[in-house]
Design a protein around this motif. Structure first.
Motif, PDB file in Angstrom:
ATOM      1  N   ALA A 197       0.845  -1.203   0.000  1.00 22.68           N
ATOM      2  CA  ALA A 197       0.000   0.000   0.000  1.00 22.68           C
ATOM      3  C   ALA A 197       0.873   1.244   0.000  1.00 22.68           C
ATOM      4  O   ALA A 197       1.994   1.223   0.507  1.00 22.68           O
ATOM      5  N   ASN A 198       0.350   2.290  -0.578  1.00 20.30           N
ATOM      6  CA  ASN A 198       1.009   3.601  -0.524  1.00 20.30           C
ATOM      7  C   ASN A 198       0.249   4.403   0.532  1.00 20.30           C
ATOM      8  O   ASN A 198      -0.902   4.781   0.316  1.00 20.30           O
ATOM      9  N   VAL A 216       0.279   7.290   1.552  1.00 19.49           N
ATOM     10  CA  VAL A 216      -0.150   8.665   1.254  1.00 19.49           C
ATOM     11  C   VAL A 216      -1.615   8.656   0.809  1.00 19.49           C
ATOM     12  O   VAL A 216      -2.383   9.554   1.125  1.00 19.49           O
ATOM     13  N   ILE A 217      -1.987   7.616   0.066  1.00 19.17           N
ATOM     14  CA  ILE A 217      -3.325   7.612  -0.547  1.00 19.17           C
ATOM     15  C   ILE A 217      -4.193   6.426  -0.158  1.00 19.17           C
ATOM     16  O   ILE A 217      -5.397   6.438  -0.408  1.00 19.17           O
TER      17      ILE A 217
END
Lengths: 92, 235
Positions: A70-71, A73-74
């Protein structure tokens, strides 16, 4: 070592606009599902791994989510870890 | 002055960058394979556009684990020039060299068209030959170019003056109608705080020759070349 199946679900954070979800929602409404309020589109990732025990498996999967799956930030991420029966798996 | 152009599996703008650097700019170019760690003494490393690793998982997510990226991160941390274009911008965000992320265009379409860019910063090595407020016409070509950062990060970026390019109308007005992908604050390109790492979604290498419809992109390449010549002569 025990075999585990981790099921990882990655979704866009609520504050991030999800144009795919909006498009699917509008498609569903056009098909007559007017009761649909919201659709969020995400990813479903299955990871098979071996570990000493469930706690160790969870720790490893958590690290995988942080480093790659997962990123942050988003995206939000959640996962489940289930023990796999090796013999049942082999007989299929 | 030597440019390096990184080539990942799935990169597609590497030769376009090479053509501009070698044939139009007359500078030296080295193609840097993703499995190599040696940046071959390049003064500016370009991460070009394309679909590195097939855009699997997320755009740019897998490219950052390439051996070459370890060297690029170290190079950037020591002040080296790193310029990410399109997929390269996505890689820089995934790597953490630039803040924020690039998500799917709000229109859910791949957008391939010329756009106008308002130049916010003319004091960078990349924009030294431009004036603040200049308007450039440069093409975009992406499905995931919608710049996102959380409110705190966005306000930090604005306070630090890290926005380099914003989507605007041909007359330079930055308005929602000129935004092709839903980017917050019409952001088309940002730099890190130190100013040596630039990420931008538009493709300057695709408008660097009059025969190809425009030369505005060449102004950025020329800025780097001229600035670096001064630096190299001074040292």
């Amino acid at each position: 070592m025990v075999n585990y199946l981790a099921t990882v679900v990655v979704t866009l954070k609520q504050v991030v606009n999800d144009p795919q979800g909006l498009t699917v929602r509008s498609g569903l409404r056009q098909l007559g599902f007017e009761e649909v309020d919201e659709v969020r589109v995400g990813k479903h990732i299955e990871v098979r791994l071996s570990a000493e025990n469930e706690k160790a498996a969870r720790a490893r999967v958590s690290e995988m989510c942080r480093k790659l799956l997962a990123n942050h930030v988003i995206e939000d991420v959640r996962f489940q870890v289930e023990q796999q029966d090796a013999q049942v798996g082999a007989s299929r | 002055m030597k440019f390096g152009v990184v080539v990942f599996p799935g990169t597609w703008s590497d030769r376009d960058c090479g053509q501009v650097i070698e044939q139009v700019l007359g500078a030296e170019v080295r193609f840097l394979w993703h499995k190599d760690r040696d940046l071959q003494g390049c003064d500016c490393v370009i991460l070009p556009g394309g679909f590195s690793y097939g855009d699997h998982l997320r755009c740019g997510a897998l490219a950052r684990f390439s051996p070459v990226m370890e060297s690029v991160v170290t190079f950037a941390e020591h002040g080296g020039l790193v310029w990410g274009i399109c997929n390269g911008f996505q890689v820089l965000c995934e790597t953490g060299l630039l803040p924020g992320a690039l998500i799917r265009n709000d229109v859910c379409e791949f957008r391939c068209e010329p756009v106008h860019l308002f130049v916010e910063r003319a004091d960078l090595i990349y924009t030294a030959n431009l004036d603040r407020g200049a308007v450039l016409e440069v093409p975009i070509s992406h499905g995931e170019g919608n710049y996102f950062a959380d409110a705190a990060t966005l306000s930090q970026i604005e306070q630090n003056g890290q926005v380099v390019f914003r989507y605007c109308q041909p007359d330079g007005l930055v308005v929602p109608a000129a935004n092709p992908n839903g980017s917050l604050h019409n952001i088309a390109g940002i730099v890190n705080e130190a100013g040596n790492v630039l990420g931008m979604m538009p493709h300057p290498e695709r408008c660097a020759e009059a025969e190809l419809g425009g030369e505005d992109g060449l102004k950025l390449f020329n800025s780097v070349l001229d600035s670096m010549r001064e630096v190299l002569v001074a040292s």
